[in-house]
Design a protein around this motif. Structure first.
Motif, PDB file in Angstrom:
ATOM      1  N   GLY A  81      13.175   6.030   6.523  1.00 48.45           N
ATOM      2  CA  GLY A  81      13.791   4.483   7.471  1.00 48.45           C
ATOM      3  C   GLY A  81      13.991   3.317   6.733  1.00 48.45           C
ATOM      4  N   ASP A  82      14.073   2.276   6.296  1.00 47.55           N
ATOM      5  CA  ASP A  82      14.380   1.306   6.410  1.00 47.55           C
ATOM      6  C   ASP A  82      13.914   0.881   5.035  1.00 47.55           C
ATOM      7  OD1 ASP A  82      16.620  -0.893   6.454  1.00 47.55           O
ATOM      8  OD2 ASP A  82      14.043  -1.683   6.026  1.00 47.55           O
ATOM      9  N   PRO A  83      14.383   0.611   4.141  1.00 48.05           N
ATOM     10  CA  PRO A  83      13.659   0.365   2.512  1.00 48.05           C
ATOM     11  C   PRO A  83      12.450  -1.351   2.911  1.00 48.05           C
ATOM     12  CG  PRO A  83      15.854  -0.187   2.539  1.00 48.05           C
ATOM     13  CD  PRO A  83      15.699   1.259   3.437  1.00 48.05           C
ATOM     14  N   GLY A  84      12.995  -1.918   3.830  1.00 46.17           N
ATOM     15  CA  GLY A  84      12.490  -3.160   3.781  1.00 46.17           C
ATOM     16  C   GLY A  84      11.496  -3.619   4.962  1.00 46.17           C
ATOM     17  N   VAL A  85      11.064  -1.874   5.775  1.00 51.87           N
ATOM     18  CA  VAL A  85      10.126  -2.290   6.346  1.00 51.87           C
ATOM     19  C   VAL A  85       8.587  -1.170   5.761  1.00 51.87           C
ATOM     20  CG1 VAL A  85       9.838  -1.863   8.714  1.00 51.87           C
ATOM     21  CG2 VAL A  85      12.461  -2.080   8.454  1.00 51.87           C
ATOM     22  N   PHE A  86       7.913  -2.228   5.975  1.00 51.12           N
ATOM     23  CA  PHE A  86       6.572  -1.309   5.343  1.00 51.12           C
ATOM     24  C   PHE A  86       6.916  -0.374   4.106  1.00 51.12           C
ATOM     25  CE2 PHE A  86       6.007  -1.996  10.384  1.00 51.12           C
ATOM     26  CZ  PHE A  86       4.937  -3.468   9.515  1.00 51.12           C
ATOM     27  N   ILE A 114      17.511   3.681   9.035  1.00 46.70           N
ATOM     28  CA  ILE A 114      17.735   3.751  10.298  1.00 46.70           C
ATOM     29  C   ILE A 114      16.185   3.747   9.926  1.00 46.70           C
ATOM     30  CG2 ILE A 114      17.390   4.667  12.339  1.00 46.70           C
ATOM     31  CD1 ILE A 114      20.601   5.336  11.921  1.00 46.70           C
ATOM     32  N   THR A 115      14.802   2.974  10.240  1.00 50.89           N
ATOM     33  CA  THR A 115      14.050   2.496  10.811  1.00 50.89           C
ATOM     34  C   THR A 115      13.313   3.374  11.812  1.00 50.89           C
ATOM     35  OG1 THR A 115      12.171   1.241  10.607  1.00 50.89           O
ATOM     36  CG2 THR A 115      13.647   0.717  12.100  1.00 50.89           C
ATOM     37  N   ALA A 116      12.439   3.915  11.918  1.00 50.58           N
ATOM     38  CA  ALA A 116      11.714   5.350  12.569  1.00 50.58           C
ATOM     39  C   ALA A 116      10.790   4.387  14.061  1.00 50.58           C
ATOM     40  CB  ALA A 116      10.147   5.147  12.828  1.00 50.58           C
ATOM     41  N   MET A 117      10.804   3.102  13.784  1.00 49.57           N
ATOM     42  CA  MET A 117      11.401   2.592  15.434  1.00 49.57           C
ATOM     43  C   MET A 117      12.184   2.899  16.480  1.00 49.57           C
ATOM     44  SD  MET A 117      10.624  -1.702  15.468  1.00 49.57           S
ATOM     45  CE  MET A 117      12.012  -2.422  14.753  1.00 49.57           C
ATOM     46  N   ALA A 197       7.831  12.910  14.951  1.00 54.47           N
ATOM     47  CA  ALA A 197       8.610  13.324  13.580  1.00 54.47           C
ATOM     48  C   ALA A 197      10.245  12.970  14.373  1.00 54.47           C
ATOM     49  CB  ALA A 197       8.205  14.410  13.066  1.00 54.47           C
ATOM     50  N   VAL A 198      10.250  12.033  14.927  1.00 55.08           N
ATOM     51  CA  VAL A 198      11.706  12.053  15.056  1.00 55.08           C
ATOM     52  C   VAL A 198      12.900  12.253  14.741  1.00 55.08           C
ATOM     53  CG1 VAL A 198      13.262  10.417  16.514  1.00 55.08           C
ATOM     54  CG2 VAL A 198      11.217   9.992  16.387  1.00 55.08           C
ATOM     55  N   SER A 199      13.918  13.454  15.050  1.00 56.29           N
ATOM     56  CA  SER A 199      15.024  13.681  14.648  1.00 56.29           C
ATOM     57  C   SER A 199      14.913  14.626  13.459  1.00 56.29           C
ATOM     58  CB  SER A 199      16.102  12.655  13.623  1.00 56.29           C
ATOM     59  OG  SER A 199      15.076  12.352  12.292  1.00 56.29           O
ATOM     60  N   ASP A 219      -0.696  10.794  15.098  1.00 57.57           N
ATOM     61  CA  ASP A 219      -0.457  10.536  13.808  1.00 57.57           C
ATOM     62  C   ASP A 219       0.170   9.878  13.110  1.00 57.57           C
ATOM     63  OD1 ASP A 219       1.720  12.346  12.891  1.00 57.57           O
ATOM     64  OD2 ASP A 219       0.766  14.212  13.315  1.00 57.57           O
ATOM     65  N   MET A 220       0.290  10.405  11.791  1.00 61.41           N
ATOM     66  CA  MET A 220       1.056  10.098  10.265  1.00 61.41           C
ATOM     67  C   MET A 220       1.836   9.736  10.697  1.00 61.41           C
ATOM     68  SD  MET A 220      -0.740   7.358   9.047  1.00 61.41           S
ATOM     69  CE  MET A 220      -0.138   6.851   7.625  1.00 61.41           C
ATOM     70  N   ARG A 221       2.222  10.575  11.663  1.00 59.44           N
ATOM     71  CA  ARG A 221       4.280  11.482  11.730  1.00 59.44           C
ATOM     72  C   ARG A 221       4.828   9.984  13.528  1.00 59.44           C
ATOM     73  NH1 ARG A 221       5.757  17.519  11.073  1.00 59.44           N
ATOM     74  NH2 ARG A 221       8.572  15.746  10.207  1.00 59.44           N
ATOM     75  N   THR A 222       4.019  10.063  13.794  1.00 64.95           N
ATOM     76  CA  THR A 222       4.067   9.264  14.972  1.00 64.95           C
ATOM     77  C   THR A 222       4.892   7.763  14.947  1.00 64.95           C
ATOM     78  OG1 THR A 222       1.915  10.991  15.929  1.00 64.95           O
ATOM     79  CG2 THR A 222       3.308   9.470  17.748  1.00 64.95           C
ATOM     80  N   MET A 223       5.714   7.466  15.694  1.00 67.25           N
ATOM     81  CA  MET A 223       5.838   5.746  15.537  1.00 67.25           C
ATOM     82  C   MET A 223       5.261   6.138  17.534  1.00 67.25           C
ATOM     83  SD  MET A 223       7.198   3.839  14.315  1.00 67.25           S
ATOM     84  CE  MET A 223       7.305   2.430  15.460  1.00 67.25           C
TER      85      MET A 223
HETATM   86  C1  LIG Z   1       5.079   4.041   5.564  1.00 71.72           C
HETATM   87  S1  LIG Z   1       6.010   3.713   6.852  1.00 71.72           S
HETATM   88  C2  LIG Z   1       7.097   3.526   6.654  1.00 71.72           C
HETATM   89  C3  LIG Z   1       8.680   2.925   7.463  1.00 71.72           C
HETATM   90  C4  LIG Z   1       9.549   2.986   7.421  1.00 71.72           C
HETATM   91  N1  LIG Z   1      10.077   2.504   5.382  1.00 71.72           N
HETATM   92  C5  LIG Z   1      10.954   3.416   8.392  1.00 71.72           C
HETATM   93  O1  LIG Z   1      11.460   1.845   7.843  1.00 71.72           O
HETATM   94  O2  LIG Z   1      10.860   4.071   9.151  1.00 71.72           O
HETATM   95  C6  LIG Z   1       5.613   5.385   7.949  1.00 71.72           C
HETATM   96  C7  LIG Z   1       5.331   5.911   8.879  1.00 71.72           C
HETATM   97  O3  LIG Z   1       7.131   5.523   9.563  1.00 71.72           O
HETATM   98  C8  LIG Z   1       6.486   6.431  11.041  1.00 71.72           C
HETATM   99  N2  LIG Z   1       7.603   7.512  10.903  1.00 71.72           N
HETATM  100  C9  LIG Z   1       9.007   7.647  10.114  1.00 71.72           C
HETATM  101  N3  LIG Z   1       9.272   8.369  10.005  1.00 71.72           N
HETATM  102  C10 LIG Z   1       9.006   8.835  11.648  1.00 71.72           C
HETATM  103  C11 LIG Z   1       9.453   9.517  11.829  1.00 71.72           C
HETATM  104  N4  LIG Z   1      11.214  10.473  12.027  1.00 71.72           N
HETATM  105  N5  LIG Z   1       9.165  10.471  13.153  1.00 71.72           N
HETATM  106  C12 LIG Z   1       8.468   8.909  13.209  1.00 71.72           C
HETATM  107  N6  LIG Z   1       7.976   8.234  13.026  1.00 71.72           N
HETATM  108  C13 LIG Z   1       7.693   7.822  12.035  1.00 71.72           C
HETATM  109  C14 LIG Z   1       4.605   6.916  10.795  1.00 71.72           C
HETATM  110  O4  LIG Z   1       4.965   5.396  12.071  1.00 71.72           O
HETATM  111  C15 LIG Z   1       4.792   6.228  10.227  1.00 71.72           C
HETATM  112  O5  LIG Z   1       3.610   6.731   9.961  1.00 71.72           O
END
Ligand SMILES: C[S@@+](CC[C@H](N)C(=O)[O-])C[C@H]1O[C@@H](n2cnc3c(N)ncnc32)[C@H](O)[C@@H]1O
Length: 250
Positions: A81-86, A114-117, A197-199, A219-223
């Motif tokens: 995603g983005d390196p500044g977001v968590f 591009i952040t996951a959100m 697991a977007v994209s 789960d941990m792959r979910t936004m």
């Molecule tokens: C530690 S955070 C990192 C976020 C990352 N820096 C960003 O900007 O997207 C990890 C979380 O981002 C979300 N995430 C990252 N990639 C994703 C994707 N492809 N689809 C959905 N959620 C994603 C999930 O909620 C995951 O648990």
């Protein structure tokens, strides 16, 4: 020769969502540092050393990257995603602040991704079209009480909400509590988007009313994106469009 340190976001998964400036930085790198699955997204080539490491060593990883840059290497620290977001950018700056004074004078740049959100929101339509907030639901780095307080205040302020790290195997109860808090605080059936697991080839997008959202949907792959009270659904064949209007009536 002076070194450099770039902290780069690789986007949510698809190669097409990696920005050109991040691709250029990776092409010039001598060393790539990061969490194992993110480093695995970088193609190997001659002259490039990959340094994958475990998830829980962000500060060690940052110091290692800074030491290599100080030795004259061109280091890229990668995040998803983005390196500044968590992610890693804050960890690197924490290490800079606590580290040797010369680290402050290194050539350090942060390249956005591009952040996951935003990737998840785009798949659903425009659920973040009005005021919103982003909350990391992991209580690894902050107490649960603070998460719950922020959830309640965000609900009271009627923000749409985007949740990162919603539910892991080691803390499955947190997201159940999140849904309970939201059902109590919102008291309506506003839409909740589960974007997994977007994209990537595993992508799955699902939208349900808050009252029907269950912990197993994340789960941990979910936004997870929760609409505000004004968020609307446009039903159609297939997945609906979800959007939040640009204005709120006075
Ligand atoms: C530690 S955070 C990192 C976020 C990352 N820096 C960003 O900007 O997207 C990890 C979380 O981002 C979300 N995430 C990252 N990639 C994703 C994707 N492809 N689809 C959905 N959620 C994603 C999930 O909620 C995951 O648990």
């Amino acid at each position: 020769m002076s070194g450099s340190l770039v902290i780069a976001g690789l986007g949510p998964g698809a190669e097409s969502l990696v920005t050109p400036e991040v691709s250029d930085a990776l092409a010039l790198a001598t060393d790539v540092v990061g969490y194992i699955p993110y480093v695995a997204r970088v193609a190997e080539r001659r002259g490039l050393t990959l340094h994958p490491s475990d998830n829980r060593v962000e500060l060690d990883r940052s110091r290692h990257a800074l030491e290599m840059a100080a030795e004259g290497r061109h280091v890229v620290v990668v995040s998803s995603g983005d390196p500044g977001v968590f992610a890693m950018a804050s960890a690197v700056f924490e290490a800079v602040e606590a580290g040797p004074r010369p680290w402050r004078d290194l050539d350090i740049r942060v390249l956005p991704g591009i952040t996951a959100m935003l990737a998840a929101a785009a798949r659903a339509g425009a659920p973040l079209g009005h005021d919103f907030c982003a909350i990391n639901l992991s209580d690894n780095l902050k107490p649960w009480d603070l998460i719950e307080k922020r959830l309640r205040l965000a609900a009271e302020a009627d923000f749409a909400m985007a949740f990162y790290n919603p539910r892991s195997k080691s803390r499955p109860e947190g997201f159940a509590r999140t849904l309970a808090v939201l059902n109590e605080a919102c008291g309506d059936a506003r839409p909740v988007i589960f974007a997994r697991a977007v994209s990537t080839p595993d992508e799955a997008i699902r939208t349900v009313p808050l009252t029907q959202a269950t912990p197993e949907m994340a789960d941990m792959r979910t936004m997870v994106i929760v609409g505000s009270s004004t968020t609307r659904i446009i039903e159609r064949a297939g997945a609906p469009f979800v959007y939040t209007p640009r204005s709120v009536p006075a």
